[in-house]
Design an enzyme around this catalytic site. Structure first.
Site, PDB file in Angstrom:
ATOM      1  N   CYS A   1      -1.479  11.995  -8.663  1.00  0.00           N
ATOM      2  CA  CYS A   1      -1.997  12.168 -10.018  1.00  0.00           C
ATOM      3  C   CYS A   1      -0.926  11.722 -11.007  1.00  0.00           C
ATOM      4  O   CYS A   1       0.188  12.256 -10.986  1.00  0.00           O
ATOM      5  CB  CYS A   1      -2.360  13.632 -10.256  1.00  0.00           C
TER       6      CYS A   1
ATOM      7  N   HIS B   1      -2.975  -6.947  10.440  1.00  0.00           N
ATOM      8  CA  HIS B   1      -2.703  -7.789   9.270  1.00  0.00           C
ATOM      9  C   HIS B   1      -1.711  -8.874   9.668  1.00  0.00           C
ATOM     10  O   HIS B   1      -0.781  -8.649  10.447  1.00  0.00           O
ATOM     11  CB  HIS B   1      -2.113  -6.941   8.138  1.00  0.00           C
TER      12      HIS B   1
ATOM     13  N   GLU C   1       1.666  -1.751  -6.185  1.00  0.00           N
ATOM     14  CA  GLU C   1       0.247  -1.972  -6.473  1.00  0.00           C
ATOM     15  C   GLU C   1      -0.405  -0.762  -7.160  1.00  0.00           C
ATOM     16  O   GLU C   1      -1.358  -0.167  -6.643  1.00  0.00           O
ATOM     17  CB  GLU C   1      -0.516  -2.317  -5.187  1.00  0.00           C
TER      18      GLU C   1
ATOM     19  N   CYS D   1      -7.623   9.433 -11.793  1.00  0.00           N
ATOM     20  CA  CYS D   1      -7.675  10.873 -11.523  1.00  0.00           C
ATOM     21  C   CYS D   1      -8.440  11.565 -12.650  1.00  0.00           C
ATOM     22  O   CYS D   1      -8.328  11.175 -13.820  1.00  0.00           O
ATOM     23  CB  CYS D   1      -6.261  11.448 -11.405  1.00  0.00           C
TER      24      CYS D   1
ATOM     25  N   CYS E   1      -5.045  15.684 -16.038  1.00  0.00           N
ATOM     26  CA  CYS E   1      -5.401  14.420 -16.680  1.00  0.00           C
ATOM     27  C   CYS E   1      -6.310  14.654 -17.881  1.00  0.00           C
ATOM     28  O   CYS E   1      -6.214  13.937 -18.886  1.00  0.00           O
ATOM     29  CB  CYS E   1      -6.072  13.487 -15.676  1.00  0.00           C
TER      30      CYS E   1
ATOM     31  N   GLU F   1       3.546 -11.018  -2.662  1.00  0.00           N
ATOM     32  CA  GLU F   1       2.900 -10.907  -1.352  1.00  0.00           C
ATOM     33  C   GLU F   1       1.838 -11.989  -1.206  1.00  0.00           C
ATOM     34  O   GLU F   1       1.141 -12.335  -2.159  1.00  0.00           O
ATOM     35  CB  GLU F   1       2.207  -9.550  -1.164  1.00  0.00           C
TER      36      GLU F   1
ATOM     37  N   ARG G   1      -2.830   6.433   0.615  1.00  0.00           N
ATOM     38  CA  ARG G   1      -1.729   6.050  -0.263  1.00  0.00           C
ATOM     39  C   ARG G   1      -2.300   5.908  -1.672  1.00  0.00           C
ATOM     40  O   ARG G   1      -3.493   6.115  -1.877  1.00  0.00           O
ATOM     41  CB  ARG G   1      -1.072   4.744   0.190  1.00  0.00           C
TER      42      ARG G   1
ATOM     43  N   LYS H   1      -2.076  -2.966  11.535  1.00  0.00           N
ATOM     44  CA  LYS H   1      -1.536  -3.540  12.774  1.00  0.00           C
ATOM     45  C   LYS H   1      -2.098  -4.923  13.075  1.00  0.00           C
ATOM     46  O   LYS H   1      -1.495  -5.695  13.819  1.00  0.00           O
ATOM     47  CB  LYS H   1      -1.770  -2.601  13.954  1.00  0.00           C
TER      48      LYS H   1
END
Length: 672
Positions: free
Chosen positions: A115, A359, A150, A155, A160, A308, A111, A357
């Site tokens: 770019c 967490h 987040e 990159c 870029c 969070e 995740r 799983k």
């Protein structure tokens, strides 16, 4: 525009019902009601579901989530889902995949994998945000927009590189200005065409990794460029939302003291700040407190959302300890004490597969309501319900400010010398902790902040001095305030060029010192520092100070510079400038900070009990709220310094009364 208006602190967190069949979702909502969960963050990683193909959108599952939430009097913080690419987008447009520091174009996976300069990413992300806003802008469950998730990552692809060159043209206008800023006469680096400039990666300016390239000016600007490139992605989605929804507040979740992105550059563009709190395993209570105050300072002291936190344990570290009974409640009230107007979790139900799983979650895999974690979450939900709106919109009346500057952080840690062992966060935290444990409320602010409200300004490791900050610090002292700076302050300008002046550069007149030399030693080397009848220890860097008007407060004990000042105080106007020329140990920092705070009568009621944290908030109607938080595993005994009512129990407390705080206990006093 500010944070959403709610009748109480929003309570809930990240929910991913797309992972679950309908019977499980039905059971979840039953449990949400029992736990007083009223707010759900949904759609964070839903792009592959909401847009399964380039020309196909399917919002069926989101329709069901929002409709169900509205029917059960819950509100939704709706994410755009653009933080993780769908597989088809990466296959169809390979340029959306990032290129790493070593020059490798990544394939699809993970995740935060996009770019920021990819036109294909920008086009599809903004189109999705627009479709969502068009569909849900007026939905009764919608509380806020949550763009992406987040933000982070760098990159180094050709897109870029070209975007970086355009960014440099906008910043410097001419190559002469750029060459001067980067000091390219060194090592024959003078550029004659913007097209010659490459991002500082392993194939170009590699020195010792991404943080230690040979030309720090280039690296510093690439950090700034990356901040702006990702901000551009956020702004594009926000603009797409605003075309259909001009009213609902928009945010994205920050990560506290997150080094890669300068959140001060983002702050003006958020309707309210929010962040995800996962402190290091061995962090003292002042570490998350510092991050809370940093987030509060992003919007001029306005409340933020705790977007969070884990209800029990994390899963991303080598070792993931469990929160002990009472720690979740204490952490939540600490956030509220420092300005949080929402208390949300990751995650509501534990994922069945993949890396999260294990967490922590409010609801475990078995879906039980009799676990310790669920009982604690439910009990806290009941307390927040009873608290109502008493703390909403409240601000912190601090008279002490601590400067936090991403440019100084970057420039200090990418520098070759004097010591790579110096860590900006650790230096800043040491002075913040001293002030907080002395009972002072602290605003953590950027160097651009208005300082006129503060009696004390702490500026540890202010490595880069830019703009008019030196003059504004002088103004604090002129009117009677106290300013503290430390070693490795006043070293470079905004381009990371050394000042052609005595150290500490523009801060020298205020500090009344001159530094010609500095010693650096391994971490195990200890230099004694004598401050009258008090002995402290110093490590890492030892600046050799020549007073120019300042008086010595502490002096070194060994080597050829034994007897020279390690700590000085300089009378300036009606106030003082303090300079700490070395990395003092905790007792040494505590002694100096408490002496400064005492001069301004800023020592708080918990100054003699470092395990008891105090924080003050003032509600919009002028009501003063005093938070008392016991971070010790045993009871704490203290004397009430004011008369008030504990909002959590209804008990009246009289000034002078002897109080006992339970282990990990909390009082929220409405002062009368």
């Amino acid at each position: 525009m500010t944070a959403p208006r709610t009748p109480k602190i929003p309570y809930g967190g990240d929910y991913n019902p797309e992972q679950w069949p309908q019977p499980v979702q039905d059971d979840d909502h039953r449990l949400f009601t029992r736990a007083r969960i009223d707010t759900l963050t949904v759609g964070v990683f839903s792009w592959s579901l909401t847009q399964p193909a380039p020309d196909t959108y399917d919002f069926t599952f989101l329709d069901g989530i929002l409709d169900r939430a509205a029917a059960e009097n819950r509100r939704v913080c709706l994410a755009t889902g653009t933080a993780a690419l769908p597989p088809w987008l990466a296959r169809r447009h390979p340029d959306v995949n990032r290129t790493d520091f070593e020059g490798r174009r990544h394939r699809y996976g993970q995740r935060h994998n996009f770019c920021p300069s990819s036109p294909a990413y920008r086009e599809h992300a903004t189109a999705l945000a627009a479709r969502l806003a068009e569909r849900y802008a007026h939905h009764p469950a919608l509380l806020a927009w949550h763009i992406n998730n987040e933000y982070g990552g760098t990159c180094y692809c050709d897109l870029c590189a070209e975007a970086f060159r355009h960014w440099l043209r906008d910043r410097y206008s001419t190559l002469d200005a750029l060459n001067d800023a980067w000091w390219t006469a060194f090592w024959s680096h003078r550029y004659t065409d913007f097209a010659e400039i490459e991002p500082p990666n392993a194939l170009t300016e590699h020195w010792r990794g991404p943080d230690h390239t040979a030309f720090q000016g280039i690296t510093l600007d690439y950090f700034r460029f990356t901040t702006d490139a990702l901000l551009g992605c956020f702004l594009a989605e926000k603009e797409a939302i605003r075309a259909h929804d001009p009213d609902t507040p928009v945010t994205t979740n920050f990560m506290g003291m997150f080094r890669p992105l300068d959140y001060h550059r983002w702050a003006p563009h958020l309707d309210f700040a929010s962040w995800d709190s996962y402190p290091p395993l061995d962090a003292p209570p002042t570490w998350p407190a510092l991050a809370h105050d940093l987030m509060r300072g992003l919007k001029g002291g306005a409340p933020f959302w705790l977007m969070e936190q884990t209800p029990s344990t994390t899963a991303c570290r080598d070792v993931n300890p469990l929160r002990r009974p009472g720690e979740l409640r204490l952490a939540t009230f600490q956030a509220i004490a420092h300005g949080a107007d929402a208390a949300l979790y990751f995650q509501m139900r534990a994922s069945r597969g993949a890396c999260e799983k294990y967490h922590g979650a409010v609801i475990g895999h078995a879906g039980r309501d009799d676990t310790r974690v669920f009982r604690e979450v439910s009990a806290l939900g009941a307390e927040l319900e009873a608290l109502g709106d008493a703390t909403l919109g409240a601000r912190t009346p601090a008279r002490t400010a601590l400067l936090f500057d991403w440019d100084s952080w970057w420039a200090l840690e990418i520098s070759d010398g004097p010591s790579r062992l110096v860590r900006y966060q650790e230096v800043v935290h040491s002075y913040y902790r001293a002030a907080r444990e002395a009972g002072a409320d602290v605003d953590v602010v950027p160097v651009t902040a208005d300082l006129t409200a503060y009696d004390v300004v702490l500026a540890p490791a202010l490595y880069m001095v830019k703009g008019d900050i030196a003059a504004r610090l002088e103004a604090v002292a002129e009117r009677g305030g106290t300013v503290l700076a430390t070693f490795l302050s006043g070293r470079v300008d905004e381009h990371d060029r050394a000042f052609l002046a005595d150290v500490p550069g523009p801060l020298a007149p205020l500090m009344g010192v001159r530094v010609d030399e500095w010693d650096s030693r391994p971490a195990e080397f200890v230099q004694p520092v004598s401050m009258g009848d008090f002995e402290a220890e110093a490590r890492l860097v030892f600046e050799i100070v020549q007073p120019r008007g300042a008086e010595p407060v502490g002096s070194y004990g060994t080597d050829f510079y034994a007897g020279t000042p390690a700590v000085t105080r300089h009378a300036y106007g009606k106030g003082e400038g303090w300079y700490v020329a070395t990395a003092l140990d905790r007792p040494g920092v505590d002694r100096i900070v408490r002496r400064i705070l005492a001069r301004h009568d800023l020592l708080g009621p918990s100054a003699d009990r470092p395990t008891v944290e105090t924080a003050t908030r003032v509600a919009p109607d002028g009501t003063r709220l005093l938070f008392l938080l016991n971070h010790a595993p045993e009871p704490a005994h203290l004397t009430a310094h004011a008369t008030g009512t504990d909002l959590l129990t209804g008990k009246r407390v009289e000034k002078g009364e002897q109080l006992t705080l339970d282990p990990l206990g909390t009082l929220v006093l409405r002062i009368q």
